[in-house]
Design an enzyme around this catalytic site. Structure first.
Site, PDB file in Angstrom:
ATOM      1  N   CYS A   1     -34.274   5.581 -40.896  1.00 33.39           N
ATOM      2  CA  CYS A   1     -35.403   6.322 -40.343  1.00 33.39           C
ATOM      3  C   CYS A   1     -34.967   7.521 -39.510  1.00 33.39           C
ATOM      4  CB  CYS A   1     -36.300   5.418 -39.501  1.00 33.39           C
ATOM      5  SG  CYS A   1     -35.485   4.707 -38.051  1.00 33.39           S
TER       6      CYS A   1
ATOM      7  N   LYS B   1     -18.393  32.059 -64.501  1.00 32.87           N
ATOM      8  CA  LYS B   1     -18.399  33.301 -65.279  1.00 32.87           C
ATOM      9  C   LYS B   1     -17.498  33.181 -66.500  1.00 32.87           C
ATOM     10  CE  LYS B   1     -18.042  37.050 -62.838  1.00 32.87           C
ATOM     11  NZ  LYS B   1     -19.387  37.644 -62.803  1.00 32.87           N
TER      12      LYS B   1
ATOM     13  N   SER C   1     -33.398  -1.180 -39.666  1.00 32.91           N
ATOM     14  CA  SER C   1     -33.678   0.232 -39.916  1.00 32.91           C
ATOM     15  C   SER C   1     -32.601   1.030 -39.183  1.00 32.91           C
ATOM     16  CB  SER C   1     -35.067   0.625 -39.409  1.00 32.91           C
ATOM     17  OG  SER C   1     -35.307   1.992 -39.650  1.00 32.91           O
TER      18      SER C   1
END
Length: 894
Positions: free
Chosen positions: A843, A22, A775
Site C-alpha cells: 500500500c 538504428k 500489507s
C-alpha cells in the site's frame, strides 16, 4: 576472435542488444530490399569494452577497415579519393532510442583533395565547399571539443564581410576563406592541424560517439527514462546521400500514423533542397508530404508504398527518415515511433481491429506509466510558457490559479469560486483543507514522498515540490524566482508532470478517458492475476477509485480524517488533563469517524476496505514549538504598550499559549518517525484505537442495516514485535464483539498488520500466527531499510547519488528490489509458511509504479494499492507483468 563489425546485410531487427536500434532497423530494411544507403555497424560490445578499458578493443580498426573496403566496392567510390570520394556519416544507435542525446558526424572523409572530387561528382563547387566547411565545424565541435560558438562567430564575420544575411548566399570564394579561417581556429584551440587523413577522421569520430554515451545529456536522459548505463551504443557508418543537391532533392521525416492522435493517416514533413538536420533543427519551416507529391510523384508513391510495407512488417506505427537525391529515394532510418499516450491507446486498439496484433499484444503496446497523460489536465502544447523555476514532478497534471500563501485563505478564496495554487515552503497536516481546495500545490522544499506530494497524489491534485530556487516570503505574501516576483493574487501555472513553474496563465487540455482506453483496460483485466486497490481516505476518493476500476481500498489513512474542522477536537483529546476530558473528546471523534467509515463502506459496497488505525505521532496535530514561541514573543511585545483590560486579555492569551507550548515540547521527539507512533501510540493511549475500532464496527452495522455489505480489514501499523500485535488484536476483538452483540449483527472482519520495519519482515512467521493479512508499507520500509529520511534526501544528496550512479533510481519512486524487495519476499514466504493463504498486499507509493507492480506480481502478492488516479496505471502494469511471465515481451516502442 570476437566479431565487432557487421554489414547491414548481416543483421536484423531482433539484434538490438548487439547492433543498437538504428543498426538493427537499417539491417532489417536492407534485408527487405528497401533502398538503404549501404553501411556497417560497430557493436555495443565494442563500446562497452571501450568504456571498461578506455581504448578500442584489439583489432577493431582493422575490422572497420575491412568493412569500409566492402562499402567502397558497393558504392564504387573510395574514402578520401580526390577524383571520386566516398563520404560517410558516423552515427550513434543505442538499443533504446535516445533522440539527440549522443553525437553524429556527417560528411566524414572531406579534405582539401576530396572537396575537388565532390565538386566534380555533383557539378557544384559551391556545394562541395559548403559541405567541407560544415564538416570541419561539426567535427571540430563534436570530436575535438571546440565550443561551437567560436565557429558561429567566424561565420557571422564572413557573412558580414560578404554583405549577406544567409550563409546559403555565400559564394565559393567566401566559403574557401571560411574553410581556411576554421582551420586556423582549430590550430589555435588545439595546437594541431585539422586532420585530413580520412581513416584518422573515422577513428576519432568513432571514439567520440563512444564517449557521447556517457555525456551529460545522455546520462540525464537515461536516468529520466530508466535506461541502464551499462548498455553502450553501437556506431553506424553509412554512405552519405544528399538532399541538398537542388530542387529535385530533399529530405523528410514521416510517421505512418498520427503520433499525437493515433489516427490512421500519414504525419510527415518534407524540405526540398535540404539535409536531415535542417528538418530536425527547425532551421527551416518544413512542408507537408503533399509538396513531395507535387514535385516528384514517383518518389512520393514509392515512399508511401514503403511506409505501408514497414507498418505491416513491424505491425506498429513507424517513424521514418528519408532523403531524395536527384530523384532517387533513400531510406535512412526506421524505428517504432514515439507517440502520446492517447495515440498509443488508439493505435493498439486499431491494429487489433486490423488483425495485425492480438489483444495481449495490444495491451503490451501501451506503456502503463504514460497513462498519467490521460488522467490529468495538461498544458496545451500550443500555449506559450514562461518557465521561472523547476522543481520535482511530485503529482502529475497541470494547474492554473492565483498564488496563495496560506491554507486557510486558500479555502476561503476557493469557496468564493476563485481558482488558487497553494504556495508554501512545505505543507503540514493542518494545511490539508487548503490543499484540497487548491487547483495545485507548489512547495520550495520536500521531495516526492513529502506530505505535500503524498496528499496531492492521493487527491489527484497537480503538485510541484522542492522548487528550491523559489524564495518564499510568507510575511510579504510573495515569492521570487530569479528576476520574477509573484505576489499573492497573481496568476501562476504549474506542471506536476514536468515540475515546471510558469508565470501567468497557460491554457489547459482536459483529460479524456476514451473508449479505446476502456477497451485496453478491459483486456488488461482479463489478463492480470494481481488485484488493484485504491488508497482512499474519504467517500469521494473511494468513489473515484472505484470509477477507475479499484477492487477495494488497500489503505484508508485515519489521520487524514482528524484534520480540518475535527482538528480542535483532536487537540482537546491530546491535551486533556483528565480521563474524563479525554473520553469526552474521543466520544466526539467517535461520532465523526463513524460517519467517515460509513461513507467509505457504502462507496465500496461488497469490496474490501483496509483501514489503518492512527499512525503519525500526536504532535503533528499541534502547532510547532517554533511557531508558538514566535507567537508568544509577538503577544508579549504587544502587551508592553497595552493597558488595562487589553493587557489582561493579552496576558491570558500568553498564558494559554505557554501552556500549549509546554505540552507541545513534551510531545516533540528528536526522531518522530521512529518514536511514539503507530502501534506504540495504541498501547500507550488505548482509548484512541478502541474508539477507532468501535467507529469502524458501528459504521459497518449501520451500512449493513441499509442492505449493503461492508468488507472490513483493520490494520495495526508499525508493528515490530509479535506481542505488540497480539495485545492490540485482543483489545480490538473485545470492542468488535461488544458492538456486534449490542447490535445483533454478524459481520466478518480481518485484523492484520502493516509490515514497514525490517524486523517485522524478518520475524514475519511469528507475526503471521496472529495476523490475518500483511500489507507492506513500502515508504517506511524503504526509509528504515536504507536509513534514509524520505523528507530530506531528495533535496540533499539523492541528486548526487543518481548523478554518480550510487543509486540507479529514487528508491521512494521505484522499489529497491535487491534490498527492500528482499524483505518483502522474506516476509511473504515466511508469513505464508506460518499461515497458509495469508493475504498479502502493498500500500505504499510503489503500488502505482509499473516496475514495482511487476515485482509484486512475481513475488506472489495478492494486490497492490495506490492513489485513485494511479489505479489504471497499476491495472495495466499488472497485465504487463502477467504477460511477461508467460514469455511475451513488452513493446519496443521506446
Amino acid at each position: 576472435m570476437k566479431k565487432y563489425v557487421y554489414d547491414f546485410e548481416q543483421g536484423n531487427r531482433d539484434r538490438k542488444d548487439l547492433l543498437g536500434g538504428k543498426g538493427a532497423n537499417l539491417a532489417e530494411m536492407t534485408n527487405l530490399g528497401l533502398p538503404v544507403p549501404p553501411g556497417f555497424t560497430i557493436t555495443t560490445t565494442a563500446c562497452r569494452e571501450y568504456m571498461r578499458t578506455g581504448a578500442f578493443p584489439s583489432g577493431l580498426m582493422d575490422e572497420v577497415t575491412k568493412h569500409l573496403r566492402i562499402l567502397e566496392k558497393k558504392m564504387e567510390k573510395s574514402l578520401g579519393d580526390p577524383k571520386n570520394p566516398l563520404l560517410v556519416s558516423v552515427r550513434s544507435g543505442a538499443k533504446f532510442s535516445m533522440p539527440g542525446m549522443m553525437d553524429t558526424v556527417l560528411n566524414l572523409g572531406m579534405n582539401d583533395k576530396a572537396v575537388k572530387g565532390l565538386a566534380h561528382q555533383t557539378r557544384s563547387e559551391r556545394f562541395a565547399n559548403d559541405s567541407y566547411r560544415r564538416f570541419i565545424q561539426m567535427f571540430a565541435k563534436i570530436v575535438m571539443g571546440i565550443p561551437g560558438e567560436h565557429f558561429e562567430e567566424v561565420l557571422e564575420k564572413a557573412k558580414k564581410a560578404a554583405r549577406v544575411k544567409d550563409d546559403s548566399r555565400l559564394k565559393v570564394a567566401d566559403l574557401k576563406k571560411l574553410i581556411s579561417s576554421y582551420k586556423r581556429l582549430v590550430r589555435k584551440h588545439t595546437g594541431t592541424t585539422f586532420p585530413d587523413d580520412p581513416i584518422a577522421q573515422l577513428e576519432m569520430a568513432i571514439e567520440a560517439v563512444f564517449k557521447s554515451w556517457n555525456g551529460e545529456r545522455a546520462r540525464i536522459y537515461r536516468r529520466q527514462n530508466k535506461i541502464s548505463d551499462d548498455l553502450g551504443t553501437a556506431v553506424n557508418i553509412q554512405a552519405m546521400v544528399f538532399g541538398n543537391l537542388g530542387e529535385d532533392s530533399g529530405t523528410g521525416v514521416a510517421f505512418t500514423r498520427d503520433a499525437s492522435t493515433g489516427a490512421k493517416k500519414y504525419l510527415a514533413e518534407y524540405l526540398p533542397n535540404a539535409q536531415g538536420e535542417d528538418v530536425v533543427s527547425g532551421a527551416r519551416t518544413p512542408l507537408s508530404l503533399d509538396e513531395l507529391k507535387r514535385r516528384d510523384d514517383k518518389s512520393y508513391r514509392e515512399l508511401t508504398k514503403i511506409m505501408s510495407k514497414l507498418e505491416r512488417h513491424y505491425r506498429d506505427m513507424n517513424d521514418i527518415e528519408f532523403t531524395v537525391e536527384k530523384g532517387t529515394l533513400w531510406m535512412l532510418q526506421t524505428r517504432i515511433g514515439k507517440r502520446t499516450a492517447a495515440a498509443a491507446v488508439k493505435i493498439a486498439v486499431d491494429l487489433n481491429k486490423e488483425r495485425l496484433i492480438s489483444r495481449q499484444e495490444a495491451v503490451l503496446r501501451v506503456d502503463p506509466g504514460s497513462l498519467d497523460q490521460l488522467l490529468h489536465p495538461q498544458f496545451d502544447p500550443k500555449g506559450t510558457v514562461d518557465v521561472i523555476a523547476t522543481g520535482l514532478n511530485a503529482s502529475p497534471g497541470a494547474a492554473v490559479g492565483k498564488a496563495v500563501f496560506d491554507a486557510k485563505r486558500a479555502e476561503v478564496m476557493a469557496a468564493s469560486g476563485e481558482k488558487v495554487v497553494l504556495v508554501r515552503p512545505m505543507t503540514e497536516p493542518d494545511d490539508v483543507g487548503g490543499m484540497y481546495a487548491s487547483q495545485g500545490i507548489l512547495t520550495s522544499r520536500g521531495g516526492k514522498t513529502s506530505h505535500a506530494a503524498v496528499v496531492a497524489r492521493g487527491a489527484g491534485i497537480p503538485c510541484v515540490c522542492g522548487a528550491e530556487s523559489l524564495k518564499i516570503d510568507l510575511t510579504k505574501r510573495q515569492f521570487t524566482a530569479g528576476k520574477a516576483t509573484v505576489k499573492e493574487g497573481e496568476v501562476i501555472s504549474i506542471n506536476g508532470t514536468t515540475g515546471e513553474v510558469v508565470l501567468g496563465e497557460v491554457p489547459l487540455i482536459e483529460p479524456k478517458i476514451s473508449g479505446g482506453l476502456q477497451t485496453i483496460l478491459k483486456w488488461a483485466d482479463e489478463t492480470r492475476r494481481l488485484k488493484v486497490r485504491a488508497n482512499a481516505d474519504t467517500p469521494e476518493d473511494a468513489a473515484k477509485g472505484r470509477q477507475f476500476g479499484a477492487e477495494g481500498i488497500g489503505l484508508a489513512r485515519t489521520e487524514h480524517m482528524f484534520l480540518g474542522s475535527r482538528l480542535p477536537i483532536v487537540q482537546r483529546m491530546i491535551l486533556a488533563d483528565t480521563e474524563d476530558e479525554e473520553k469526552a473528546a474521543l466520544d466526539e471523534l467517535l461520532e465523526v469517524q463513524r460517519l467517515d467509515f460509513a461513507g467509505i463502506f457504502e462507496a465500496m459496497n461488497r469490496l474490501p476496505v483496509t483501514i489503518r488505525l492512527l499512525d503519525p505521532p500526536l504532535h503533528e496535530f499541534l502547532p510547532s514549538s517554533k511557531e508558538l514561541e514566535l507567537e508568544i514573543q509577538r503577544l508579549e511585545f504587544e502587551s508592553i504598550g497595552a493597558s488595562g483590560e487589553e493587557r489582561a486579555s493579552l496576558q491570558k492569551e500568553i498564558t494559554t499559549k505557554q501552556e500549549l507550548l509546554g505540552s507541545v515540547t513534551r510531545l516533540e521527539e528528536s526522531n518522530p518517525m521512529l518514536g511514539m507512533r503507530g502501534v506504540r501510540l495504541g498501547i500507550v493511549k488505548p482509548g484512541l484505537y478502541q474508539m477507532q475500532v468501535r467507529a469502524i464496527m458501528e459504521a459497518a452495522c449501520d451500512v449493513k442495516e441499509k442492505g449493503k455489505k461492508p468488507v472490513i480489514e483493520i490494520m495495526i501499523p508499525l508493528v515490530a514485535v509479535r506481542e505488540e500485535f497480539d495485545l492490540m488484536r485482543e483489545e480490538a476483538e473485545q470492542v468488535i464483539e461488544e458492538v456486534l452483540e449490542s447490535r445483533g449483527q454478524k459481520i466478518d472482519y480481518l485484523i492484520g498488520t502493516m509490515i514497514e520495519l525490517p524486523r517485522a519482515a524478518l520475524v514475519a512467521a511469528e507475526i503471521a500466527e496472529g495476523a490475518e493479512f500483511f500489507s507492506f508499507g513500502t515508504n517506511d520500509l524503504t526509509q528504515t531499510a536504507f536509513g534514509f529520511s524520505r523528507d530530506d534526501i531528495e533535496g540533499k544528496f539523492l541528486p548526487t547519488y543518481l548523478e554518480r550512479g550510487v543509486l540507479k533510481v529514487n528508491p521512494f519512486e521505484s522499489l529497491d528490489q535487491p534490498g527492500v524487495g528482499r524483505l518483502v519476499q522474506i516476509a511473504t514466504k515466511e508469513g505464508r509458511k506460518a499461515r497458509p493463504g495469508l493475504k498479502v498486499g502493498i500500500c505504499g507509493e510503489h503500488g502505482g509504479d509499473p516496475s514495482s507492480v511487476e515485482f509484486c506480481h512475481a513475488t506472489g502478492l495478492d494486490y497492490v494499492s495506490c492513489s485513485p488516479f494511479r489505479v489504471p496505471v497499476a491495472r495495466l502494469a499488472a497485465a504487463h507483468a502477467a504477460l511477461k511471465e508467460k514469455g511475451l515481451g513488452g513493446s519496443d516502442s521506446r
